[in-house]
Write a protein that holds these residues in place. Sequence first.
Motif, PDB file in Angstrom:
ATOM      1  N   MET A  33       0.810  -1.210   0.000  1.00 43.22           N
ATOM      2  CA  MET A  33       0.000   0.000   0.000  1.00 43.22           C
ATOM      3  C   MET A  33       0.850   1.269   0.000  1.00 43.22           C
ATOM      4  O   MET A  33       0.607   2.197  -0.785  1.00 43.22           O
ATOM      5  CB  MET A  33      -0.939  -0.008   1.216  1.00 43.22           C
ATOM      6  CG  MET A  33      -2.064   1.009   1.149  1.00 43.22           C
ATOM      7  SD  MET A  33      -3.124   0.922   2.611  1.00 43.22           S
ATOM      8  CE  MET A  33      -3.800  -0.728   2.448  1.00 43.22           C
ATOM      9  N   ILE A  34       1.863   1.331   0.851  1.00 43.43           N
ATOM     10  CA  ILE A  34       2.672   2.544   0.932  1.00 43.43           C
ATOM     11  C   ILE A  34       3.533   2.708  -0.324  1.00 43.43           C
ATOM     12  O   ILE A  34       3.766   3.832  -0.789  1.00 43.43           O
ATOM     13  CB  ILE A  34       3.545   2.553   2.210  1.00 43.43           C
ATOM     14  CG1 ILE A  34       4.126   3.958   2.435  1.00 43.43           C
ATOM     15  CG2 ILE A  34       4.653   1.505   2.143  1.00 43.43           C
ATOM     16  CD1 ILE A  34       4.813   4.132   3.777  1.00 43.43           C
ATOM     17  N   PHE A  93       2.866   5.947  -2.797  1.00 43.21           N
ATOM     18  CA  PHE A  93       3.975   6.899  -3.022  1.00 43.21           C
ATOM     19  C   PHE A  93       4.992   6.255  -3.963  1.00 43.21           C
ATOM     20  O   PHE A  93       6.147   6.039  -3.597  1.00 43.21           O
ATOM     21  CB  PHE A  93       4.620   7.280  -1.690  1.00 43.21           C
ATOM     22  CG  PHE A  93       3.666   7.876  -0.700  1.00 43.21           C
ATOM     23  CD1 PHE A  93       3.289   9.206  -0.786  1.00 43.21           C
ATOM     24  CD2 PHE A  93       3.126   7.090   0.319  1.00 43.21           C
ATOM     25  CE1 PHE A  93       2.398   9.760   0.131  1.00 43.21           C
ATOM     26  CE2 PHE A  93       2.237   7.631   1.242  1.00 43.21           C
ATOM     27  CZ  PHE A  93       1.871   8.977   1.141  1.00 43.21           C
ATOM     28  N   LYS A  94       4.529   5.930  -5.150  1.00 42.46           N
ATOM     29  CA  LYS A  94       5.350   5.216  -6.123  1.00 42.46           C
ATOM     30  C   LYS A  94       6.605   6.008  -6.465  1.00 42.46           C
ATOM     31  O   LYS A  94       6.543   7.179  -6.814  1.00 42.46           O
ATOM     32  CB  LYS A  94       4.546   4.947  -7.400  1.00 42.46           C
ATOM     33  CG  LYS A  94       5.235   3.987  -8.356  1.00 42.46           C
ATOM     34  CD  LYS A  94       4.318   3.628  -9.513  1.00 42.46           C
ATOM     35  CE  LYS A  94       4.982   2.615 -10.426  1.00 42.46           C
ATOM     36  NZ  LYS A  94       4.090   2.228 -11.557  1.00 42.46           N
ATOM     37  N   HIS A 152      -6.000  11.708   1.423  1.00 42.00           N
ATOM     38  CA  HIS A 152      -5.442  13.045   1.187  1.00 42.00           C
ATOM     39  C   HIS A 152      -3.926  13.060   1.383  1.00 42.00           C
ATOM     40  O   HIS A 152      -3.235  13.914   0.814  1.00 42.00           O
ATOM     41  CB  HIS A 152      -6.113  14.061   2.117  1.00 42.00           C
ATOM     42  CG  HIS A 152      -7.594  14.173   1.903  1.00 42.00           C
ATOM     43  ND1 HIS A 152      -8.140  14.794   0.802  1.00 42.00           N
ATOM     44  CD2 HIS A 152      -8.639  13.709   2.636  1.00 42.00           C
ATOM     45  CE1 HIS A 152      -9.464  14.723   0.863  1.00 42.00           C
ATOM     46  NE2 HIS A 152      -9.793  14.072   1.966  1.00 42.00           N
ATOM     47  N   THR A 153      -3.402  12.116   2.187  1.00 40.23           N
ATOM     48  CA  THR A 153      -1.941  12.062   2.357  1.00 40.23           C
ATOM     49  C   THR A 153      -1.268  11.655   1.051  1.00 40.23           C
ATOM     50  O   THR A 153      -0.167  12.113   0.744  1.00 40.23           O
ATOM     51  CB  THR A 153      -1.548  11.061   3.461  1.00 40.23           C
ATOM     52  OG1 THR A 153      -1.927   9.732   3.070  1.00 40.23           O
ATOM     53  CG2 THR A 153      -2.227  11.411   4.776  1.00 40.23           C
ATOM     54  N   GLY A 154      -1.950  10.776   0.283  1.00 40.97           N
ATOM     55  CA  GLY A 154      -1.401  10.393  -1.013  1.00 40.97           C
ATOM     56  C   GLY A 154      -1.489  11.528  -2.009  1.00 40.97           C
ATOM     57  O   GLY A 154      -0.574  11.755  -2.806  1.00 40.97           O
ATOM     58  N   GLN A 155      -2.599  12.267  -1.978  1.00 43.70           N
ATOM     59  CA  GLN A 155      -2.789  13.379  -2.903  1.00 43.70           C
ATOM     60  C   GLN A 155      -1.806  14.511  -2.651  1.00 43.70           C
ATOM     61  O   GLN A 155      -1.373  15.198  -3.578  1.00 43.70           O
ATOM     62  CB  GLN A 155      -4.236  13.899  -2.787  1.00 43.70           C
ATOM     63  CG  GLN A 155      -5.282  12.879  -3.234  1.00 43.70           C
ATOM     64  CD  GLN A 155      -6.685  13.250  -2.781  1.00 43.70           C
ATOM     65  OE1 GLN A 155      -6.920  14.352  -2.272  1.00 43.70           O
ATOM     66  NE2 GLN A 155      -7.634  12.329  -2.961  1.00 43.70           N
ATOM     67  N   THR A 156      -1.439  14.689  -1.374  1.00 46.50           N
ATOM     68  CA  THR A 156      -0.484  15.751  -1.024  1.00 46.50           C
ATOM     69  C   THR A 156       0.945  15.231  -0.923  1.00 46.50           C
ATOM     70  O   THR A 156       1.857  15.980  -0.573  1.00 46.50           O
ATOM     71  CB  THR A 156      -0.878  16.390   0.323  1.00 46.50           C
ATOM     72  OG1 THR A 156      -0.914  15.372   1.332  1.00 46.50           O
ATOM     73  CG2 THR A 156      -2.248  17.053   0.220  1.00 46.50           C
ATOM     74  N   VAL A 193      -8.551   2.595 -12.634  1.00 49.20           N
ATOM     75  CA  VAL A 193      -8.069   3.474 -11.567  1.00 49.20           C
ATOM     76  C   VAL A 193      -6.587   3.209 -11.321  1.00 49.20           C
ATOM     77  O   VAL A 193      -6.156   2.052 -11.294  1.00 49.20           O
ATOM     78  CB  VAL A 193      -8.873   3.263 -10.269  1.00 49.20           C
ATOM     79  CG1 VAL A 193      -8.321   4.138  -9.135  1.00 49.20           C
ATOM     80  CG2 VAL A 193     -10.348   3.559 -10.501  1.00 49.20           C
ATOM     81  N   GLU A 194      -5.797   4.278 -11.175  1.00 51.61           N
ATOM     82  CA  GLU A 194      -4.373   4.101 -10.891  1.00 51.61           C
ATOM     83  C   GLU A 194      -4.188   3.395  -9.552  1.00 51.61           C
ATOM     84  O   GLU A 194      -4.972   3.581  -8.621  1.00 51.61           O
ATOM     85  CB  GLU A 194      -3.660   5.456 -10.858  1.00 51.61           C
ATOM     86  CG  GLU A 194      -3.582   6.151 -12.208  1.00 51.61           C
ATOM     87  CD  GLU A 194      -2.801   7.456 -12.110  1.00 51.61           C
ATOM     88  OE1 GLU A 194      -2.160   7.679 -11.059  1.00 51.61           O
ATOM     89  OE2 GLU A 194      -2.838   8.229 -13.070  1.00 51.61           O
TER      90      GLU A 194
END
Length: 461
Positions: free
Chosen positions: A273-274, A278-279, A334-338, A409-410
């Motif tokens: 997941m992480i 955050f690829k 939102h942590t992924g988006q930011t 979906v990505e």
Amino acid sequence: MLAFFAKDKTVAGPGFNRWMVPPAALAVHLCIGQAYAFSVFNGPLSKVIGIDSSAPDDWKLTTIGWIFSLAIFFLGLAAAFGGKWLEKVGPRLTMFVAACCFGGGFLVSAIGVATHQIWLLYLGYGVIGGIGLGLGYVSPVSTLIKWFPDRRGMATGLAIMGFGGGALIGAPLSVFLMNTFKSATSVGVIESFLVMGVLYFISMTIGAFTIRIPAEGWAPKGWTPPVAENRMITRNHVHIDEALKTPQFYLLWLVLCLNVTAGIGVLGQASVMIQETFKGSVTPAAAAGFVGLMSLFNMGGRFFWSSASDYLGRKNTYFVFFILGTILYTLVPHTGQTNSVALFVLAYCLIISMYGGGFSTIPSYLADMFGTKYVGGIHGRLLTAWSAAGIFGPVLVNYIREYQVEHGVEKAASYEVTMYVMACLLIVGFICNLLIKPVSQRHHMTEQQLRSAEPDLAGAH
């Protein structure tokens, strides 16, 4: 020898230090917590024949994965059916049987690897070892609650913390042993299973032999039950079979199941997941470190939250789990988006701390609701919620993600819907917890029933 295991032979004498009981419980829970680290054997087990790489006749990972699933399934089954037996025979015999099953499960599994018979691994670690897991998990709990009526949450948190931390010992021990015994003709699993089976049997037996139960009517020196009446903490007792007739049991079942479902679903997919969220910025090594950090919060949360529940109250502690958990799950996307890795890590560490805290707080919640006389057996039956959550959580995370990816979906965004679903589950859990009220007096055991029932200590009357 049989007399040594009799329940009345485990009664503590005058002057016994109750702080000797948590280490005895830890001696069991730190061993059976190895189950969380069983995945370190998956790779080597898939190369038993090929040694350096999987051969055509080697077991597939999907085949090996059933070993752990069976162990967790039989953990819940053994806890549910063995809890009532525990109340009858006492913790010493139950813990010793758990030691025989868990240690013996490794030995049977070693034979399975040596003969390359997967059914022996299913039988050994999955069935026999799983029974040891269940009996070992519930056996010290009711004893600790009786020794620490003034700090129920802290006492159970100490023991159950050991189950969460067992992987921190089991994983490096397994890797060390396999590296030690590995050769050109062996991946080292057979020898590792043999050594671990013996070591865990010895440790759990030491715990079983040193456990003690308090004498009838015992109370900590200088402690008296609070004068102020707390409606959510009963002074009565509910029989194990009668507890199943109360709405409180099923509400608590849902409370535990929903809290665990939300946590266990992400626990198994944390590394992937992480990295997908955050690829390119999180390496596999960093992801492994994240998983290790989550294990520490899982372990620490078991002690912190259960101890806090002694002051907050069990119901309020679960309210914190559900409210804070809902906020964190809705915050994670939102942590992924930011691109905030730090906030992502913090959110999940708090979530996993409450996942562990749910396990360690529930025994005290049950004691508050149903009394202490049969709490071990009631706790065992409630742990079927864990078995159910072990299926629901991973299925929700995996299948929702797969559906999202298949529809374009990505991968980085494929967990967003899952997080919102988990938040909704926690809202349902909040409602269930809100509905929990004190158990009706009609379910309480009468004085006559208490006298005619088998006493907590043989020959106590």
